[in-house]
Design a protein around this motif. Structure first.
Motif, PDB file in Angstrom:
ATOM      1  N   ILE A   1       0.864  -1.187   0.000  1.00  0.00           N
ATOM      2  CA  ILE A   1       0.000   0.000   0.000  1.00  0.00           C
ATOM      3  C   ILE A   1       0.893   1.227   0.000  1.00  0.00           C
TER       4      ILE A   1
ATOM      5  N   VAL B   1       3.823   3.466  -0.842  1.00  0.00           N
ATOM      6  CA  VAL B   1       5.177   3.312  -1.382  1.00  0.00           C
ATOM      7  C   VAL B   1       6.073   2.648  -0.348  1.00  0.00           C
TER       8      VAL B   1
ATOM      9  N   ILE C   1      10.238   2.062   0.216  1.00  0.00           N
ATOM     10  CA  ILE C   1      11.532   2.435  -0.336  1.00  0.00           C
ATOM     11  C   ILE C   1      12.574   1.456   0.177  1.00  0.00           C
TER      12      ILE C   1
ATOM     13  N   TRP D   1      11.834   2.334  -5.468  1.00  0.00           N
ATOM     14  CA  TRP D   1      10.462   2.679  -5.077  1.00  0.00           C
ATOM     15  C   TRP D   1       9.545   1.547  -5.513  1.00  0.00           C
TER      16      TRP D   1
ATOM     17  N   SER E   1       3.196  11.990  -9.327  1.00  0.00           N
ATOM     18  CA  SER E   1       4.267  12.603  -8.533  1.00  0.00           C
ATOM     19  C   SER E   1       5.261  11.568  -8.007  1.00  0.00           C
ATOM     20  N   TYR E   2       4.824  10.314  -7.899  1.00  0.00           N
ATOM     21  CA  TYR E   2       5.762   9.264  -7.492  1.00  0.00           C
ATOM     22  C   TYR E   2       6.790   8.974  -8.588  1.00  0.00           C
TER      23      TYR E   2
ATOM     24  N   LEU F   1       8.110  11.235 -10.681  1.00  0.00           N
ATOM     25  CA  LEU F   1       8.994  12.363 -11.005  1.00  0.00           C
ATOM     26  C   LEU F   1      10.450  12.032 -10.688  1.00  0.00           C
TER      27      LEU F   1
ATOM     28  N   ASN G   1       0.598   2.420   7.573  1.00  0.00           N
ATOM     29  CA  ASN G   1       0.072   1.558   6.523  1.00  0.00           C
ATOM     30  C   ASN G   1       0.541   2.002   5.160  1.00  0.00           C
ATOM     31  N   THR G   2       0.727   3.281   5.026  1.00  0.00           N
ATOM     32  CA  THR G   2       1.048   3.797   3.712  1.00  0.00           C
ATOM     33  C   THR G   2       2.541   3.795   3.456  1.00  0.00           C
ATOM     34  N   PHE G   3       3.291   4.069   4.504  1.00  0.00           N
ATOM     35  CA  PHE G   3       4.725   4.185   4.309  1.00  0.00           C
ATOM     36  C   PHE G   3       5.462   3.354   5.342  1.00  0.00           C
TER      37      PHE G   3
ATOM     38  N   GLY H   1      11.250  15.642  -6.403  1.00  0.00           N
ATOM     39  CA  GLY H   1      10.835  14.629  -7.365  1.00  0.00           C
ATOM     40  C   GLY H   1      11.503  13.303  -7.125  1.00  0.00           C
TER      41      GLY H   1
ATOM     42  N   GLY I   1      13.901   9.300   0.607  1.00  0.00           N
ATOM     43  CA  GLY I   1      12.923   8.663  -0.275  1.00  0.00           C
ATOM     44  C   GLY I   1      11.541   8.673   0.351  1.00  0.00           C
ATOM     45  N   MET I   2      11.480   8.247   1.619  1.00  0.00           N
ATOM     46  CA  MET I   2      10.193   8.214   2.307  1.00  0.00           C
ATOM     47  C   MET I   2       9.579   9.613   2.404  1.00  0.00           C
TER      48      MET I   2
ATOM     49  N   THR J   1      10.068  12.151   0.549  1.00  0.00           N
ATOM     50  CA  THR J   1       9.633  12.619  -0.767  1.00  0.00           C
ATOM     51  C   THR J   1       8.317  11.955  -1.166  1.00  0.00           C
ATOM     52  N   ALA J   2       8.207  10.661  -0.852  1.00  0.00           N
ATOM     53  CA  ALA J   2       6.964   9.945  -1.168  1.00  0.00           C
ATOM     54  C   ALA J   2       5.800  10.523  -0.359  1.00  0.00           C
TER      55      ALA J   2
ATOM     56  N   SER K   1       4.920  13.959  -1.711  1.00  0.00           N
ATOM     57  CA  SER K   1       4.169  13.852  -2.967  1.00  0.00           C
ATOM     58  C   SER K   1       2.726  13.475  -2.684  1.00  0.00           C
ATOM     59  N   PHE K   2       2.572  12.494  -1.824  1.00  0.00           N
ATOM     60  CA  PHE K   2       1.248  11.990  -1.502  1.00  0.00           C
ATOM     61  C   PHE K   2       0.368  13.092  -0.914  1.00  0.00           C
TER      62      PHE K   2
ATOM     63  N   ASP L   1      -0.237  15.974  -3.363  1.00  0.00           N
ATOM     64  CA  ASP L   1      -1.194  15.524  -4.370  1.00  0.00           C
ATOM     65  C   ASP L   1      -2.610  15.576  -3.819  1.00  0.00           C
TER      66      ASP L   1
END
Ligand SMILES: Nc1nc2c(ncn2[C@@H]2O[C@H](COP(=O)(O)OP(=O)(O)O)[C@@H](O)[C@H]2O)c(=O)[nH]1
Ligand SMILES: [Mg+2]
Lengths: 162, 272
Positions: free
Chosen positions: A37, A39, A41, A59, A73-74, A76, B117-119, B159, B180-181, B183-184, B187-188, B191
């Motif tokens: 669910i 992302v 990393i 990712w 956006s993921y 980019l 749950n998401t990350f 990005g 990385g996390m 940035t994700a 973005s999420f 968005d």
């Protein structure tokens, strides 16, 4: 020198994206399916020459049965895409050409590897029927389960990215 | 019948009655004596009456005494407000605090499970730190509550989330994964709020506050432990602006070594 590269895996649900990453990063495999669910990393550094390493920041996106639904956006700043489908489930590659074209059109400068996963589940005769379809679209057949060609997928990518 | 005989008969009649009367009175007195003397027997008889009366009395209090009591209380409260407030404050204060804490916990649980749950970000900081320092996690939590510290500064390419430079006092986390996390998540969230001008400025994670500051092609994430409030945030913002303009960061983005050096020189203290 270490160079960091963002790699994004995309493809339908359950084709083995997470498994491929785990095989590459941790060298493990598990049969149970836990849906990704959002992302995840992960990171792995490989040496491609003396004093020359690539750090893959990988990712793992949740599966989408339609590539257009992936959160833009993921994607980019991605340095390379790995598009994964499941060789044992034709529904995951019946639209292969469209999906690959979509990536080519929208991310023309970003390298793309198309891989058919779960090659351990199919035999030569089975693959032969799809020869025409796979011929110029697919780069590699791999297996996260037995590790077949997973290492070479990433080391090829690393060399192309430097 | 002679006089004497008659007299004797009358006497008989009279005296018999008198005797009977006397004995009956005697009996009554004895029983009274008994009743009065034997306390138990008395209370058996009296208690129900008192109970009855008492019950009635209690029932009637609101009507009879109520107004008087209320009036007295009102006056008492009016004349000694401070005392009343003092007496009530701990109770009410605790109730309100507990209620708010509860609500906050529900909210933060909700947010946390959503983020978890998401990350896959789980305890990445504290776990790593706990491992590295050999101190257990709960001790770390207590330590961390005490003072504000800049733990890590990361300059991240927008990005891609690739790390352009990083500085941390104790190398405990993998900056590539954190970047990385972040940035994700960024973005999420951005968005989800669609508006392009909207930027995520701040993430709370466990006991860490991650301050995010945007520039055109990169953003800077500062991981802070300890208290983080508006004043601190404001100062930190200025410090980062100071850093990027004085050090001309935009011009040296490709020189990882140089930015890293500058980052270290600038942030290697807790002054902001
Ligand atoms: N036989 C076989 N099963 C695989 C392979 N790769 C993944 N699987 C299984 O396929 C299911 C989905 O894998 P997962 O990696 O979670 O797919 P994802 O949704 O694309 O991330 C899991 O039950 C895996 O165990 C493979 O190479 N061979
Ligand atoms: Mg997955």
């Amino acid at each position: 020198m270490i160079t960091s590269k963002k790699i994004v895996l995309i493809g339908h649900f359950g084709v083995g994206k997470t498994s491929l990453i785990r095989r590459f990063v941790e060298n493990t495999f598990s049969e149970d399916y836990k849906v990704t669910i959002g992302v995840h990393i992960s990171k792995k550094t490989i040496e491609i020459a003396e004093d020359e390493s690539v750090s893959f920041i990988i990712w793992d996106l949740e599966g989408q049965d339609d590539i257009k639904k992936t959160r833009v956006s993921y994607l980019l700043g991605t340095h390379a895409f790995i598009y994964v489908f499941d060789l044992s489930r034709p529904s995951t590659f019946e639209n292969l050409k469209n999906e690959v074209n979509y990536l080519h059109e929208n991310y023309s400068k970003t390298p793309l590897k198309v891989v058919g996963n779960k090659v351990d589940l199919v035999n030569k005769e089975y693959l032969a029927q799809y020869n025409d379809k796979f011929d110029d679209l697919v780069d590699l057949f791999v297996s996260a389960k037995n590790g077949s060609r997973v290492e070479s997928l990433f080391s090829k990518l690393a060399k192309e990215l430097i | 019948m002679n006089q004497d005989e008659k007299l004797s008969i009358i006497k008989d009649i009279l005296l018999t009655d008198e005797r009977e009367f006397t004995s009956s009175i005697e009996k009554k007195i004895k029983s009274l004596e008994k009743t009065i003397n034997e306390k138990e027997k008395l209370s058996n008889k009296v208690d129900p009456i008192i109970d009855d009366k008492l019950n009635n009395f209690i029932k009637e209090i609101p009507k009879t005494l109520g107004p008087t009591i209320t009036k007295t209380l009102k006056e008492e409260i009016k004349n000694s407000q401070d005392a009343v407030v003092e007496a009530l404050f701990p109770i009410i204060g605790k109730m309100i605090k507990r209620y708010i804490q509860h609500e906050m916990k529900l909210l933060s649980d909700k947010i946390n499970t959503q983020v978890n749950n998401t990350f896959s970000f789980k305890g990445i900081f504290r776990k790593a730190k706990s491992k590295a320092s050999g101190v257990n996690e709960s001790d770390l939590i207590l330590q961390e509550l005490s003072n504000t510290k800049i733990e890590q500064v990361i300059i991240i390419e927008k990005g891609s989330g690739i790390v352009l430079a990083e500085f941390s006092k104790n190398k405990t986390t993998d900056e590539d994964m954190v970047a990385g996390m972040l940035t994700a998540i960024k973005s999420f969230v951005e968005d989800a709020f669609k508006k392009e001008s909207q930027n995520l400025q701040h993430i709370d994670y466990d006991l860490y506050h991650i301050h995010l500051q945007n520039f055109s092609s990169f953003y800077i994430a500062v991981v802070i432990s300890g208290a983080y409030n508006i004043i601190y945030q404001d100062k930190l913002e200025d410090k980062i602006l100071d850093f990027t303009s004085k050090q001309k960061v935009s011009d040296i983005l490709n020189n990882k070594e140089l930015i890293t050096q500058k980052l270290e020189d600038f942030f290697n203290n807790d002054n902001i």
